[in-house]
Design a protein around this motif. Structure first.
Motif, PDB file in Angstrom:
ATOM      1  N   GLY A  31       0.823  -1.213   0.000  1.00  0.00           N
ATOM      2  CA  GLY A  31       0.000   0.000   0.000  1.00  0.00           C
ATOM      3  C   GLY A  31       0.851   1.256   0.000  1.00  0.00           C
ATOM      4  O   GLY A  31       0.594   2.216  -0.739  1.00  0.00           O
ATOM      5  N   ARG A  32       1.887   1.248   0.827  1.00  0.00           N
ATOM      6  CA  ARG A  32       2.807   2.386   0.857  1.00  0.00           C
ATOM      7  C   ARG A  32       3.499   2.566  -0.504  1.00  0.00           C
ATOM      8  O   ARG A  32       3.675   3.687  -0.988  1.00  0.00           O
ATOM      9  N   LEU A  33       3.909   1.442  -1.081  1.00  0.00           N
ATOM     10  CA  LEU A  33       4.610   1.503  -2.359  1.00  0.00           C
ATOM     11  C   LEU A  33       3.696   2.075  -3.443  1.00  0.00           C
ATOM     12  O   LEU A  33       4.126   2.901  -4.265  1.00  0.00           O
ATOM     13  N   ALA A  34       2.448   1.659  -3.447  1.00  0.00           N
ATOM     14  CA  ALA A  34       1.495   2.179  -4.437  1.00  0.00           C
ATOM     15  C   ALA A  34       1.316   3.689  -4.267  1.00  0.00           C
ATOM     16  O   ALA A  34       1.238   4.436  -5.254  1.00  0.00           O
ATOM     17  N   ALA A  35       1.242   4.158  -3.020  1.00  0.00           N
ATOM     18  CA  ALA A  35       1.091   5.590  -2.776  1.00  0.00           C
ATOM     19  C   ALA A  35       2.309   6.370  -3.246  1.00  0.00           C
ATOM     20  O   ALA A  35       2.188   7.451  -3.848  1.00  0.00           O
ATOM     21  N   ALA A  36       3.495   5.831  -2.981  1.00  0.00           N
ATOM     22  CA  ALA A  36       4.726   6.511  -3.406  1.00  0.00           C
ATOM     23  C   ALA A  36       4.795   6.594  -4.922  1.00  0.00           C
ATOM     24  O   ALA A  36       5.103   7.657  -5.484  1.00  0.00           O
ATOM     25  N   ALA A  64      -2.090   2.727   1.884  1.00  0.00           N
ATOM     26  CA  ALA A  64      -1.896   3.686   0.786  1.00  0.00           C
ATOM     27  C   ALA A  64      -2.471   5.053   1.159  1.00  0.00           C
ATOM     28  O   ALA A  64      -1.875   6.095   0.854  1.00  0.00           O
ATOM     29  N   GLY A  65      -3.629   5.054   1.828  1.00  0.00           N
ATOM     30  CA  GLY A  65      -4.229   6.322   2.244  1.00  0.00           C
ATOM     31  C   GLY A  65      -3.392   7.042   3.281  1.00  0.00           C
ATOM     32  O   GLY A  65      -3.180   8.261   3.194  1.00  0.00           O
ATOM     33  N   GLU A  66      -2.888   6.297   4.258  1.00  0.00           N
ATOM     34  CA  GLU A  66      -2.052   6.919   5.296  1.00  0.00           C
ATOM     35  C   GLU A  66      -0.764   7.477   4.696  1.00  0.00           C
ATOM     36  O   GLU A  66      -0.299   8.558   5.083  1.00  0.00           O
ATOM     37  N   ALA A  67      -0.178   6.748   3.739  1.00  0.00           N
ATOM     38  CA  ALA A  67       1.039   7.233   3.091  1.00  0.00           C
ATOM     39  C   ALA A  67       0.765   8.501   2.287  1.00  0.00           C
ATOM     40  O   ALA A  67       1.555   9.455   2.311  1.00  0.00           O
ATOM     41  N   SER A  68      -0.348   8.553   1.586  1.00  0.00           N
ATOM     42  CA  SER A  68      -0.704   9.744   0.812  1.00  0.00           C
ATOM     43  C   SER A  68      -0.984  10.922   1.734  1.00  0.00           C
ATOM     44  O   SER A  68      -0.581  12.060   1.450  1.00  0.00           O
ATOM     45  N   ASP A  69      -1.646  10.653   2.830  1.00  0.00           N
ATOM     46  CA  ASP A  69      -1.932  11.698   3.819  1.00  0.00           C
ATOM     47  C   ASP A  69      -0.625  12.238   4.395  1.00  0.00           C
ATOM     48  O   ASP A  69      -0.470  13.448   4.604  1.00  0.00           O
ATOM     49  N   ARG A  70       0.327  11.361   4.626  1.00  0.00           N
ATOM     50  CA  ARG A  70       1.618  11.782   5.172  1.00  0.00           C
ATOM     51  C   ARG A  70       2.342  12.724   4.203  1.00  0.00           C
ATOM     52  O   ARG A  70       3.081  13.614   4.617  1.00  0.00           O
ATOM     53  N   MET A  71       2.118  12.531   2.906  1.00  0.00           N
ATOM     54  CA  MET A  71       2.719  13.409   1.900  1.00  0.00           C
ATOM     55  C   MET A  71       1.867  14.645   1.629  1.00  0.00           C
ATOM     56  O   MET A  71       2.173  15.429   0.737  1.00  0.00           O
ATOM     57  N   ARG A  72       0.736  14.770   2.359  1.00  0.00           N
ATOM     58  CA  ARG A  72      -0.199  15.890   2.204  1.00  0.00           C
ATOM     59  C   ARG A  72      -0.849  15.896   0.820  1.00  0.00           C
ATOM     60  O   ARG A  72      -1.228  16.943   0.308  1.00  0.00           O
ATOM     61  N   ARG A  73      -0.999  14.716   0.239  1.00  0.00           N
ATOM     62  CA  ARG A  73      -1.750  14.584  -1.015  1.00  0.00           C
ATOM     63  C   ARG A  73      -3.166  14.124  -0.643  1.00  0.00           C
ATOM     64  O   ARG A  73      -3.511  12.949  -0.743  1.00  0.00           O
ATOM     65  N   PHE A  74      -3.939  15.089  -0.213  1.00  0.00           N
ATOM     66  CA  PHE A  74      -5.217  14.783   0.441  1.00  0.00           C
ATOM     67  C   PHE A  74      -6.267  14.185  -0.506  1.00  0.00           C
ATOM     68  O   PHE A  74      -6.991  13.266  -0.104  1.00  0.00           O
ATOM     69  N   PRO A  75      -6.409  14.675  -1.740  1.00  0.00           N
ATOM     70  CA  PRO A  75      -7.404  14.029  -2.611  1.00  0.00           C
ATOM     71  C   PRO A  75      -7.107  12.553  -2.861  1.00  0.00           C
ATOM     72  O   PRO A  75      -8.017  11.716  -2.847  1.00  0.00           O
ATOM     73  N   LEU A  76      -5.839  12.218  -3.080  1.00  0.00           N
ATOM     74  CA  LEU A  76      -5.454  10.824  -3.290  1.00  0.00           C
ATOM     75  C   LEU A  76      -5.687  10.009  -2.022  1.00  0.00           C
ATOM     76  O   LEU A  76      -6.166   8.865  -2.078  1.00  0.00           O
TER      77      LEU A  76
END
Length: 861
Positions: A321-326, A363-375
């Motif tokens: 999930g993290r990898l997909a978000a990255a 994946a959602g938590e990783a995107s949130d950590r990058m401040r990519r909120f819509p994703l």
């Protein structure tokens, strides 16, 4: 028995002939007692992190005792020897074929390696021999969940709660901890929040009562607290656990996770590195290292880290999930679709498990950590749809939607989340914020929706709406070349009940009362703490303009703009002069060799180590923008924003747009800073230290300038004899040496001879290159002597020749204020105000002066 007891050995030997069977049985019993003592000691070594000692004692016993073989394998695992641990258990399984514990341990190791079929077979063997094997039941429940067999998985998790009811006393603490973890998962699936209290109040403490060395119980409790954002209790548990075993990599990883949740990246990095140093094969620690890179908005490096972690467990949904978000952050969403490599990961996971909620949650938590909120919102929705048994996605989605300004849906989701998990602090705080907002008035304009307390902030809201529509929005959208497609939500928070407006503002943005600023943007909405109730006033229009730049930047780049870039551009587009305090700090940090670089300037915003770090991050980011424009032209920021929108990194953008490297840009930036400091600071800023001056004077005793500076240095140390002697010597070398004249004048003033000091200074003053301290001293003397005209002339000279200091402007303001000369005071106050835009007293005075002069347009401004 005493192994040193020689007499006992003699008795055995003498009796053997008559009673061989009895003696041999007695000897076997003694041997078992010795082995039990050694095993207990080895376990203590393992629990306390003395791994070498533990291995040394487990190894001789591993052929005799299954428990010793398991202990040896766990020791090897703790130090990153997974292959060795697996082989140890293979040997043990052959030797102790009837041991359910060995089979269960094999199942756990196989599960952690992603070898699900091997884990299933080992767990089944263990359960055949011991139906109530808690580790085997744990593995079985995890495997059912990972394969999407949700009904069977639910029954498997419910077994843990049933087993506690049937067998409230569990002998082994390690089993009690694992039972508690299973109960926690059952509680999540069944929305049974009452079980959490029992876990932290009974189950985990019970494991510690059985075995005070069971640090795993404290870790399990800490993880539950962290899940609910209760950092205080989590920190207490982790600290206590580390006191038991300071070498447990899992504890250092947990400490890193807690620091990362608070964006304390420095502490997080230290803890994560320590965990990996102890056990480089600990998956949680390797994932946290990637999370750290995501928090620092370095998705490409994070993806490389997650690929490394993937080798430790190729099936881990948390890793994938993290990898997909990255990869999503790197590749973007061309035509609204996932890139091929992201889609490949999704296909791989969903084929194995159609209910892969954990994958989408990660994946959602990783995107949130990058401040990519819509994703992040998209991934959280999918997590909830795929696996509604999870309790986290709904709350996370509600929090993200609050940041995106979608409050109606967020309110529903947060209420549902709180109903199933009433211990989540952030969700609870957001619901309270929504209660406050429900009573706010709404003012809607063409491009904005403003929410505010009608009784406290109506006037501010009306003026804010007017300013945003008439000035900020048209100017900034034109300059940045982008207009947000929807209306931007603006919320102004004031005191409600006993809670200050700033606390409501902080809770609105992060769910916790921690923000150290007065305005914040999440991409599609802006929150503001009302200036009316803050002890230090601020220019709300300037703050709104700053935050509106973020709204535009984040949306025009699909949230891909680096933090430092949008902050620097926002400060630049405020259109105000750089505060003198910023330049002073810049000079100090440059001299100390402690300036930020492009690689770490973001840390100054998200986790400053001091207030100075925070200020310097803003200052340097704005200077990066100034340098970009000065080197590559006025349109350089817009071109960079377009590159970020195309998912380019800063280095790639600089190379493609301007044919330069990041290193070259950094080098020329440092030169730019040096020129800015030189242009903005006086000679005093380059003053040498006492030790360096003494060395230079020793080498150049006839240099009047150096001797004069040394005299000044001794005066600053309050060594008047040394200062006077050197000043006289400098004057002998050069009668107009300014530092020497200044030192001697100060010494005359100290004995009350102001006239003598003035007579000494006047012939030395160089009106083309005045000495700053000398000029200030002379102007003060003239003002004190009521020679206003002469003082005014000297202050004006300072303004013209030494503009880096505001002492001249303030001196002139004092003269005109005392004389009541409003006409001459007005332009002076404007110059003063340029360096202090938030000075309310100056603005009020200017308004009064403009009104008195019947300059109604300026008074209204």
């Amino acid at each position: 028995p005493n192994r040193e007891g020689v007499a006992l050995v003699v008795v055995w030997a003498a009796s053997y002939a008559a009673f061989p069977a009895v003696v041999c049985t007695h000897a076997a019993m003694c041997s078992a007692v010795f082995a039990a003592e050694d095993l207990a000691e080895a376990r203590t070594h393992l629990a306390n992190g003395r791994y070498a000692e533990a291995a040394a004692q487990f190894e001789p016993l591993a052929d005799e005792l299954a428990a010793a073989a398991i202990g040896l394998a766990r020791t090897q695992l703790a130090t990153g020897q997974r292959e060795k641990a697996a082989q140890t258990l293979v040997t043990a399984a052959e030797r102790f074929a009837e041991s359910a514990d060995v089979a269960a341990e094999q199942a756990i190791i196989a599960l952690e390696r992603g070898e699900h079929e091997a884990a299933r077979r080992a767990a089944e063997r263990a359960l055949t021999m011991q139906p109530d094997s808690i580790p085997a039941r744990w593995v079985q429940a995890q495997l059912l969940t990972a394969s999407g067999q949700m009904d069977d998985a639910a029954r498997a998790w419910s077994w843990f709660a049933e087993h506690l009811r049937r067998s409230p006393t569990i002998a082994r603490s390690e089993d009690r901890v694992l039972l508690g973890r299973g109960i926690a998962e059952h509680a999540r699936w069944t929305r049974n929040s009452t079980l959490y209290r029992r876990l932290v109040g009974e189950v985990f403490p019970g494991a510690l009562r059985n075995d005070p060395n069971c640090w795993q119980a404290r870790l399990a409790a800490a993880e539950l607290y962290l899940e609910k954002f209760n950092e205080a209790d989590a920190a207490t548990e982790i600290t206590a656990a580390l006191a038991i075993n300071p070498q447990a990599p899992e504890l250092h990883a947990a400490r890193g996770a807690m620091a990362l949740a608070s964006f304390d990246l420095a502490t997080a990095r230290t803890a994560i590195d320590r965990a990996i140093e102890i056990n480089p094969e600990l998956l949680e620690a390797q994932l946290l290292r990637g999370d750290w890179l995501l928090a620092d908005v370095r998705p490409a490096e994070a993806a490389q880290q997650f690929e490394l972690a993937r080798r430790l467990n190729p099936r881990s949904e948390e890793t994938l999930g993290r990898l997909a978000a990255a990869y999503s952050a790197i590749d973007g969403r061309p035509e609204g679709k996932h890139s091929p490599r992201v889609q490949a990961i999704i296909d791989e996971v969903t084929e194995r498990n159609p209910h892969c909620g954990r994958f989408y949650l990660a994946a959602g938590e990783a995107s949130d950590r990058m401040r990519r909120f819509p994703l992040a919102a998209e991934f959280f929705r999918l997590a909830d749809e795929r696996m509604p048994q999870l309790i986290a996605p709904r709350g996370h989605l509600g929090l993200v939607l609050m940041r995106l300004g979608e409050e109606q849906e967020a309110a529903r989701l947060l209420a549902e989340s709180f109903a199933i998990d009433p211990f989540n602090v952030r969700v609870k705080n957001q619901l309270e914020v929504l209660d406050v907002l429900s009573g706010y008035a709404v003012l809607e304009t063409e491009h904005f929706v403003l929410k505010f307390d009608r009784g406290q902030s109506e006037l501010l809201a009306r003026y804010a709406a007017q300013y945003l529509e008439d000035e900020a929005y048209p100017d900034l959208t034109k300059r940045l070349g982008f207009a947000p497609p929807g209306k931007t939500l603006i919320e102004i928070f004031t005191r409600h009940g006993s809670t200050p407006g700033h606390n409501w503002f902080s809770a609105r943005m992060v769910g916790l009362p921690l923000i150290g600023t007065v305005g914040a943007c999440a991409g599609k909405m802006v929150a503001l703490s009302s200036p009316n109730e803050l002890p230090t006033k601020y220019d709300w229009a300037q703050v709104l303009r700053h935050e509106l730049v973020h709204v535009i930047n984040l949306q025009q780049t699909d949230f891909n703009v680096p933090h430092w870039f949008t902050e620097g551009l926002a400060v630049y587009l405020e259109g105000e002069l750089r505060p003198r305090a910023w330049t002073d700090l810049l000079r100090q940090r440059q001299q100390a060799g402690r300036l930020f670089t492009l690689g770490d300037v973001t840390l100054g915003f998200i986790r400053p180590q001091s207030k100075d770090d925070w200020t310097l991050a803003y200052c340097q980011s704005e200077l990066y923008i100034e340098h970009l424009i000065s080197r590559f032209g006025d349109d350089a920021p817009r071109r960079m924003l377009a590159a970020y929108a195309a998912r380019k990194s800063t280095g790639e953008a600089l190379a493609e747009l301007f044919e330069t490297t990041e290193a070259d840009f950094e080098r020329s930036y440092r030169e730019f800073i040096e020129s800015e400091i030189a242009a903005s600071t006086g000679a005093a800023s380059g003053r040498l230290g006492l030790a360096e001056l003494r060395k230079r004077v020793a080498d150049n005793p006839e240099d009047a300038g150096l001797v004069g500076q040394l005299a000044r240095a001794w005066l600053d140390r309050d060594d008047k004899p040394q200062a006077r002697s050197l000043a006289i010597r400098a004057r002998e070398l050069d009668p107009k040496q300014p530092d020497a004249a200044y030192v001697l004048a100060r010494l005359l003033v100290s004995i009350g001879d102001t006239a003598g000091a003035m007579a000494l200074l006047e012939p030395v003053l160089d009106r083309e290159q005045p000495h700053e301290e000398m000029l200030a001293l002379m102007a003060a003397f003239k003002l004190q002597a009521k020679d206003v005209q002469a003082a005014e002339s000297l202050y004006a000279l300072g303004e013209a020749k030494l503009p880096h200091s505001d002492r001249w402007t303030k001196g002139l303001a004092k003269i005109y204020l005392q004389s009541g000369d409003g006409k001459r005071l007005r332009p002076v106050l404007k110059r003063w105000l340029a360096g202090e835009p938030d000075n309310l007293a100056l603005r009020r005075k200017l308004a009064e002066l403009a009104l008195a002069a019947k300059d109604y347009a300026e008074a209204a401004e």
